[in-house]
Design a protein around this motif. Structure first.
Motif, PDB file in Angstrom:
ATOM      1  N   PRO A  60       0.825  -1.208   0.000  1.00  0.00           N
ATOM      2  CA  PRO A  60       0.000   0.000   0.000  1.00  0.00           C
ATOM      3  C   PRO A  60       0.855   1.252   0.000  1.00  0.00           C
ATOM      4  CG  PRO A  60      -0.020  -1.038   2.143  1.00  0.00           C
ATOM      5  CD  PRO A  60       0.698  -1.980   1.216  1.00  0.00           C
ATOM      6  N   SER A  61       0.366   2.287  -0.633  1.00  0.00           N
ATOM      7  CA  SER A  61       1.082   3.546  -0.708  1.00  0.00           C
ATOM      8  C   SER A  61       0.087   4.679  -0.606  1.00  0.00           C
ATOM      9  CB  SER A  61       1.855   3.636  -2.025  1.00  0.00           C
ATOM     10  OG  SER A  61       2.470   4.891  -2.151  1.00  0.00           O
ATOM     11  N   ILE A  62       0.549   5.837  -0.174  1.00  0.00           N
ATOM     12  CA  ILE A  62      -0.342   6.981  -0.099  1.00  0.00           C
ATOM     13  C   ILE A  62      -0.595   7.554  -1.493  1.00  0.00           C
ATOM     14  CG2 ILE A  62       0.277   7.588   2.250  1.00  0.00           C
ATOM     15  CD1 ILE A  62       2.139   9.724   1.093  1.00  0.00           C
ATOM     16  N   GLN A  63       0.245   7.189  -2.449  1.00  0.00           N
ATOM     17  CA  GLN A  63       0.101   7.687  -3.804  1.00  0.00           C
ATOM     18  C   GLN A  63      -0.819   6.760  -4.596  1.00  0.00           C
ATOM     19  OE1 GLN A  63       1.511  10.519  -4.741  1.00  0.00           O
ATOM     20  NE2 GLN A  63       2.488  10.761  -2.744  1.00  0.00           N
ATOM     21  N   PRO A  64      -1.588   7.300  -5.529  1.00  0.00           N
ATOM     22  CA  PRO A  64      -2.435   6.443  -6.364  1.00  0.00           C
ATOM     23  C   PRO A  64      -1.590   5.666  -7.363  1.00  0.00           C
ATOM     24  CG  PRO A  64      -2.552   8.701  -7.116  1.00  0.00           C
ATOM     25  CD  PRO A  64      -1.742   8.720  -5.842  1.00  0.00           C
ATOM     26  N   TYR A  71       2.007  -0.859 -12.221  1.00  0.00           N
ATOM     27  CA  TYR A  71       2.674  -0.866 -10.919  1.00  0.00           C
ATOM     28  C   TYR A  71       2.557   0.507 -10.292  1.00  0.00           C
ATOM     29  CZ  TYR A  71       6.507   0.590 -13.998  1.00  0.00           C
ATOM     30  OH  TYR A  71       7.258   1.199 -14.948  1.00  0.00           O
ATOM     31  N   ASP A  72       2.730   0.539  -8.983  1.00  0.00           N
ATOM     32  CA  ASP A  72       2.501   1.772  -8.236  1.00  0.00           C
ATOM     33  C   ASP A  72       3.772   2.624  -8.195  1.00  0.00           C
ATOM     34  OD1 ASP A  72       4.075   0.289  -6.594  1.00  0.00           O
ATOM     35  OD2 ASP A  72       2.651   0.134  -4.958  1.00  0.00           O
ATOM     36  N   ASN A  73       3.743   3.644  -7.349  1.00  0.00           N
ATOM     37  CA  ASN A  73       4.886   4.550  -7.282  1.00  0.00           C
ATOM     38  C   ASN A  73       6.127   3.907  -6.683  1.00  0.00           C
ATOM     39  OD1 ASN A  73       3.609   6.605  -8.543  1.00  0.00           O
ATOM     40  ND2 ASN A  73       2.997   7.655  -6.678  1.00  0.00           N
ATOM     41  N   TYR A  74       5.969   2.825  -5.918  1.00  0.00           N
ATOM     42  CA  TYR A  74       7.146   2.084  -5.468  1.00  0.00           C
ATOM     43  C   TYR A  74       7.884   1.508  -6.675  1.00  0.00           C
ATOM     44  CZ  TYR A  74       5.641   2.322  -0.616  1.00  0.00           C
ATOM     45  OH  TYR A  74       5.289   2.763   0.614  1.00  0.00           O
ATOM     46  N   GLY A  75       7.111   1.032  -7.633  1.00  0.00           N
ATOM     47  CA  GLY A  75       7.727   0.513  -8.856  1.00  0.00           C
ATOM     48  C   GLY A  75       8.449   1.599  -9.631  1.00  0.00           C
ATOM     49  N   CYS A  80      13.512   4.098 -11.243  1.00  0.00           N
ATOM     50  CA  CYS A  80      14.399   5.267 -11.266  1.00  0.00           C
ATOM     51  C   CYS A  80      15.722   4.962 -10.563  1.00  0.00           C
ATOM     52  CB  CYS A  80      13.717   6.458 -10.627  1.00  0.00           C
ATOM     53  SG  CYS A  80      12.379   7.132 -11.616  1.00  0.00           S
ATOM     54  N   ALA A  81      15.661   4.232  -9.464  1.00  0.00           N
ATOM     55  CA  ALA A  81      16.899   3.871  -8.756  1.00  0.00           C
ATOM     56  C   ALA A  81      17.760   2.955  -9.623  1.00  0.00           C
ATOM     57  CB  ALA A  81      16.571   3.199  -7.432  1.00  0.00           C
ATOM     58  N   ALA A 147      19.470   6.679  -0.705  1.00  0.00           N
ATOM     59  CA  ALA A 147      18.296   7.538  -0.904  1.00  0.00           C
ATOM     60  C   ALA A 147      17.060   6.707  -1.206  1.00  0.00           C
ATOM     61  CB  ALA A 147      18.559   8.529  -2.035  1.00  0.00           C
ATOM     62  N   TYR A 148      17.224   5.629  -1.966  1.00  0.00           N
ATOM     63  CA  TYR A 148      16.101   4.742  -2.286  1.00  0.00           C
ATOM     64  C   TYR A 148      15.508   4.153  -1.003  1.00  0.00           C
ATOM     65  CZ  TYR A 148      13.730   0.500  -3.862  1.00  0.00           C
ATOM     66  OH  TYR A 148      12.818  -0.495  -4.053  1.00  0.00           O
ATOM     67  N   PHE A 149      16.356   3.617  -0.150  1.00  0.00           N
ATOM     68  CA  PHE A 149      15.852   3.001   1.078  1.00  0.00           C
ATOM     69  C   PHE A 149      15.311   4.037   2.063  1.00  0.00           C
ATOM     70  CE2 PHE A 149      18.480  -0.651  -0.289  1.00  0.00           C
ATOM     71  CZ  PHE A 149      17.454  -1.573  -0.342  1.00  0.00           C
ATOM     72  N   ILE A 150      15.898   5.228   2.107  1.00  0.00           N
ATOM     73  CA  ILE A 150      15.363   6.284   2.976  1.00  0.00           C
ATOM     74  C   ILE A 150      13.963   6.683   2.514  1.00  0.00           C
ATOM     75  CG2 ILE A 150      15.629   8.727   3.573  1.00  0.00           C
ATOM     76  CD1 ILE A 150      18.625   8.195   3.846  1.00  0.00           C
TER      77      ILE A 150
END
Length: 167
Positions: A60-64, A71-75, A80-81, A147-150
């Motif tokens: 789950p993410s706060i972003q749509p 895939y969601d914004n985690y993807g 990007c990473a 930065a990705y993990f943060i």
């Protein structure tokens, strides 16, 4: 090992100094090879997380969700990473390469001490170049992965905070 005194008109490295130069070159080439392996492993792990089977539950993410991409914004963050690691990978590959005789500034018509001095100067220039591209790759790779993990942790902690407020 005794210290060898050098005069100011010596232009050619001594045998000991030349061995130190070659050993340092070998060390930085090995470090670049290991960094290349780490970058390729990180890129593979990141891209595998994005492009694995879509039947897995999404985090789950706060972003749509991003429309029409699956895939969601985690993807997106993960892509990007992974793409951000391409430039450090390219520079790490430059640190692995060896100096060829075609790369030296001494031509085939020259011989003797001038060619040896030119080749040693080429080796010193190569060492400085490899050290700088290794440092760039190392710092850039560390920055992108940290930065990705943060960002992932900040988003997860924000979701936890929102969930605690709503209950």
């Amino acid at each position: 090992m005794p210290q060898i005194a050098r005069t100011t008109d010596d232009r050619l490295l001594t045998e000991v100094e030349h061995e130190v130069l070659l050993g340092t070159l070998k060390k930085i080439e090995t470090k670049s090879a290991v960094l290349t392996t780490v970058i390729i492993f990180a890129m593979g792990a990141l891209l595998n997380a994005v492009f694995s089977t879509p039947s897995q539950p999404k985090v789950p993410s706060i972003q749509p969700e991003v429309p029409n991409m699956g895939y969601d914004n985690y993807g997106l963050l993960t892509c990007c990473a992974a793409l951000g690691l391409i430039l450090p990978l390219w520079f790490a590959f430059k640190g692995i390469s060896h100096l060829d005789t075609l790369d030296s500034r001494c031509g085939t018509d020259k011989s003797g001490p001038l060619s040896a001095v030119a080749m040693q100067q080429g080796l010193m220039d190569d060492l400085l170049t490899k050290e700088s591209v290794f440092r760039f790759s190392w710092f850039t790779c560390r920055f992108i992965i940290i930065a990705y993990f943060i960002l992932l942790l900040l988003d997860a902690s924000f979701l936890f905070y929102v969930d605690r407020l709503s209950s």
